[in-house]
Design an enzyme around this catalytic site. Structure first.
Site, PDB file in Angstrom:
ATOM      1  N   LYS A  58     -11.333  20.546 -46.304  1.00  0.00           N
ATOM      2  CA  LYS A  58     -11.063  21.350 -45.142  1.00  0.00           C
ATOM      3  C   LYS A  58      -9.834  20.869 -44.370  1.00  0.00           C
ATOM      4  O   LYS A  58      -9.275  21.589 -43.555  1.00  0.00           O
ATOM      5  CB  LYS A  58     -12.267  21.282 -44.177  1.00  0.00           C
ATOM      6  CG  LYS A  58     -13.585  21.661 -44.758  1.00  0.00           C
ATOM      7  CD  LYS A  58     -14.691  21.370 -43.706  1.00  0.00           C
ATOM      8  CE  LYS A  58     -16.045  21.521 -44.346  1.00  0.00           C
ATOM      9  NZ  LYS A  58     -17.121  21.013 -43.463  1.00  0.00           N
ATOM     10  N   GLY A  59      -9.459  19.611 -44.577  1.00  0.00           N
ATOM     11  CA  GLY A  59      -8.490  18.960 -43.697  1.00  0.00           C
ATOM     12  C   GLY A  59      -7.158  19.664 -43.521  1.00  0.00           C
ATOM     13  O   GLY A  59      -6.529  19.554 -42.471  1.00  0.00           O
ATOM     14  N   ASP A 100      -3.920  17.356 -45.628  1.00  0.00           N
ATOM     15  CA  ASP A 100      -3.703  16.830 -44.277  1.00  0.00           C
ATOM     16  C   ASP A 100      -3.032  15.465 -44.298  1.00  0.00           C
ATOM     17  O   ASP A 100      -2.119  15.204 -43.521  1.00  0.00           O
ATOM     18  CB  ASP A 100      -5.025  16.773 -43.487  1.00  0.00           C
ATOM     19  CG  ASP A 100      -6.155  16.047 -44.226  1.00  0.00           C
ATOM     20  OD1 ASP A 100      -5.953  15.622 -45.383  1.00  0.00           O
ATOM     21  OD2 ASP A 100      -7.243  15.887 -43.645  1.00  0.00           O
ATOM     22  N   ASP A 131      -3.462   9.195 -48.136  1.00  0.00           N
ATOM     23  CA  ASP A 131      -3.995   7.898 -47.721  1.00  0.00           C
ATOM     24  C   ASP A 131      -4.003   6.979 -48.947  1.00  0.00           C
ATOM     25  O   ASP A 131      -2.950   6.489 -49.357  1.00  0.00           O
ATOM     26  CB  ASP A 131      -5.389   8.156 -47.133  1.00  0.00           C
ATOM     27  CG  ASP A 131      -6.028   6.952 -46.490  1.00  0.00           C
ATOM     28  OD1 ASP A 131      -5.321   6.145 -45.886  1.00  0.00           O
ATOM     29  OD2 ASP A 131      -7.259   6.802 -46.607  1.00  0.00           O
ATOM     30  N   LYS A 183       0.311   7.865 -45.019  1.00  0.00           N
ATOM     31  CA  LYS A 183      -0.061   6.479 -44.659  1.00  0.00           C
ATOM     32  C   LYS A 183       0.260   5.600 -45.861  1.00  0.00           C
ATOM     33  O   LYS A 183      -0.651   5.205 -46.599  1.00  0.00           O
ATOM     34  CB  LYS A 183      -1.580   6.416 -44.443  1.00  0.00           C
ATOM     35  CG  LYS A 183      -2.084   6.446 -43.030  1.00  0.00           C
ATOM     36  CD  LYS A 183      -3.522   5.910 -43.000  1.00  0.00           C
ATOM     37  CE  LYS A 183      -4.459   6.870 -42.356  1.00  0.00           C
ATOM     38  NZ  LYS A 183      -5.857   6.374 -42.271  1.00  0.00           N
ATOM     39  N   PHE A 219      -6.985   5.300 -38.160  1.00  0.00           N
ATOM     40  CA  PHE A 219      -7.801   6.475 -38.458  1.00  0.00           C
ATOM     41  C   PHE A 219      -7.521   7.500 -37.371  1.00  0.00           C
ATOM     42  O   PHE A 219      -7.743   7.258 -36.186  1.00  0.00           O
ATOM     43  CB  PHE A 219      -9.292   6.142 -38.530  1.00  0.00           C
ATOM     44  CG  PHE A 219     -10.040   7.251 -39.201  1.00  0.00           C
ATOM     45  CD1 PHE A 219     -10.090   7.321 -40.594  1.00  0.00           C
ATOM     46  CD2 PHE A 219     -10.638   8.256 -38.460  1.00  0.00           C
ATOM     47  CE1 PHE A 219     -10.741   8.382 -41.227  1.00  0.00           C
ATOM     48  CE2 PHE A 219     -11.287   9.315 -39.086  1.00  0.00           C
ATOM     49  CZ  PHE A 219     -11.343   9.370 -40.470  1.00  0.00           C
ATOM     50  N   ASP A 248     -10.497  15.048 -39.285  1.00  0.00           N
ATOM     51  CA  ASP A 248     -11.789  14.936 -38.613  1.00  0.00           C
ATOM     52  C   ASP A 248     -12.378  13.538 -38.616  1.00  0.00           C
ATOM     53  O   ASP A 248     -12.011  12.678 -39.426  1.00  0.00           O
ATOM     54  CB  ASP A 248     -12.803  15.833 -39.305  1.00  0.00           C
ATOM     55  CG  ASP A 248     -13.251  15.240 -40.647  1.00  0.00           C
ATOM     56  OD1 ASP A 248     -12.381  14.919 -41.476  1.00  0.00           O
ATOM     57  OD2 ASP A 248     -14.459  15.058 -40.842  1.00  0.00           O
ATOM     58  N   ARG A 272     -11.493  18.508 -35.487  1.00  0.00           N
ATOM     59  CA  ARG A 272     -10.514  19.197 -36.344  1.00  0.00           C
ATOM     60  C   ARG A 272      -9.642  20.168 -35.565  1.00  0.00           C
ATOM     61  O   ARG A 272      -8.516  20.441 -35.931  1.00  0.00           O
ATOM     62  CB  ARG A 272     -11.240  19.982 -37.446  1.00  0.00           C
ATOM     63  CG  ARG A 272     -11.795  19.140 -38.563  1.00  0.00           C
ATOM     64  CD  ARG A 272     -12.123  20.034 -39.754  1.00  0.00           C
ATOM     65  NE  ARG A 272     -13.071  19.424 -40.664  1.00  0.00           N
ATOM     66  CZ  ARG A 272     -12.751  18.589 -41.643  1.00  0.00           C
ATOM     67  NH1 ARG A 272     -11.496  18.255 -41.837  1.00  0.00           N
ATOM     68  NH2 ARG A 272     -13.678  18.086 -42.432  1.00  0.00           N
TER      69      ARG A 272
HETATM   70  P1  XMP Z   1      -7.052   9.752 -50.045  1.00  0.00           P
HETATM   71  O1  XMP Z   1      -7.523   8.346 -49.754  1.00  0.00           O
HETATM   72  O2  XMP Z   1      -7.726  10.313 -51.249  1.00  0.00           O
HETATM   73  O3  XMP Z   1      -7.603  10.510 -48.806  1.00  0.00           O
HETATM   74  O4  XMP Z   1      -5.561   9.841 -50.072  1.00  0.00           O
HETATM   75  C1  XMP Z   1      -7.312  11.751 -48.474  1.00  0.00           C
HETATM   76  C2  XMP Z   1      -8.399  12.286 -47.592  1.00  0.00           C
HETATM   77  O5  XMP Z   1      -9.006  11.255 -46.793  1.00  0.00           O
HETATM   78  C3  XMP Z   1      -9.233  11.692 -45.499  1.00  0.00           C
HETATM   79  N1  XMP Z   1      -8.559  10.753 -44.577  1.00  0.00           N
HETATM   80  C4  XMP Z   1      -8.579  10.834 -43.265  1.00  0.00           C
HETATM   81  N2  XMP Z   1      -9.181  11.717 -42.467  1.00  0.00           N
HETATM   82  N3  XMP Z   1      -8.307  10.630 -40.582  1.00  0.00           N
HETATM   83  C5  XMP Z   1      -9.038  11.597 -41.127  1.00  0.00           C
HETATM   84  O6  XMP Z   1      -9.571  12.412 -40.393  1.00  0.00           O
HETATM   85  C6  XMP Z   1      -7.655   9.682 -41.314  1.00  0.00           C
HETATM   86  O7  XMP Z   1      -6.988   8.809 -40.773  1.00  0.00           O
HETATM   87  C7  XMP Z   1      -7.814   9.804 -42.738  1.00  0.00           C
HETATM   88  N4  XMP Z   1      -7.348   9.079 -43.753  1.00  0.00           N
HETATM   89  C8  XMP Z   1      -7.815   9.713 -44.873  1.00  0.00           C
HETATM   90  C9  XMP Z   1      -8.671  13.090 -45.439  1.00  0.00           C
HETATM   91  O8  XMP Z   1      -9.732  14.001 -45.539  1.00  0.00           O
HETATM   92  C10 XMP Z   1      -7.779  13.235 -46.636  1.00  0.00           C
HETATM   93  O9  XMP Z   1      -7.729  14.527 -47.171  1.00  0.00           O
END
Ligand code: XMP
Length: 192
Positions: A51-52, A111, A114, A142, A163, A170, A176
């Site tokens: 959903k992000g 979104d 990470d 990030k 975070f 979210d 969100r």
């Molecule tokens: P990865 O680790 O697979 O993560 O790159 C991607 C998903 O992790 C969530 N994510 C976050 N969500 N604040 C959030 O609300 C954050 O700081 C954060 N870091 C990672 C997000 O859903 C993303 O699609």
């Protein structure tokens, strides 16, 4: 869903506002211009990861319209985080795209980049459908958290290892809808 008095606008939940609404709007304009130049004369498919990405995605496609880019639009649902701030490490495909993407210019939108697991999984999955190219487009990057090797082709902002919530991001499916991005104060967040 608890019927408590949780108010997502309560300042005690945030350490700081990282990006204000206006700053996001300005940067989005630049990003859309950059993307639109690469989309010229291409059959473009934009795939959002839900959903992000929903707010970033929606603002982005409206800005692309201004640049006369009219992509096919589709979504995937992937899950990686459960309901905490710590990644589970495994990515699951919950909903796939239905648009044929063979030979197209795909922009994969999320979104945040990470650890990289989610977008890496999505890219590998879509590449089996033989698009001409897949570009990675994220609202936030990030890089210090990366586990899987993957780079964003387009990103609005690079951030430290915080975070963050808002603009689609979210905490436990809350925050969100904030039009800005804030760093959460995890100590003050209520239990799930
Ligand atoms: P990865 O680790 O697979 O993560 O790159 C991607 C998903 O992790 C969530 N994510 C976050 N969500 N604040 C959030 O609300 C954050 O700081 C954060 N870091 C990672 C997000 O859903 C993303 O699609």
């Amino acid at each position: 869903m608890s019927g408590d008095l949780f108010n997502p606008l309560d300042k005690k939940y945030f350490k700081q506002v990282l990006f204000e609404e206006l700053e996001i709007k300005k940067r989005m304009g630049e990003l859309a211009f950059e993307i639109s130049r690469d989309c010229e004369n291409k059959q473009v498919v934009i795939v959002g990861i839900l959903k992000g990405s929903f707010m970033f995605f929606s603002d982005l496609v409206k800005l692309l319209y201004i640049h006369d880019i009219h992509p096919y639009i589709d979504f995937m649902i992937l899950s990686s985080y459960g309901s905490s701030t710590v990644s589970s490490g495994t990515v699951q495909l919950i909903k796939d795209i239905t648009t044929p993407i063979e030979g197209t210019f795909v922009i994969l939108v999320d979104d945040i980049l990470d650890t990289g697991r989610t977008l890496s999984f999505a890219r590998t999955h879509l590449s089996k459908l033989k698009p001409e190219q897949i570009k990675i487009c994220v609202f936030l990057d990030k890089p210090s958290r990366r586990i899987v090797e993957i780079k964003a082709d387009y990103s609005c902002f690079t951030i430290e290892d915080w975070f963050v919530v808002g603009y689609g991001l979210d905490w436990n499916n809350r925050f969100r809808n904030l039009p800005y991005v804030a760093v959460v104060n995890e100590q003050n967040l209520p239990g799930p």
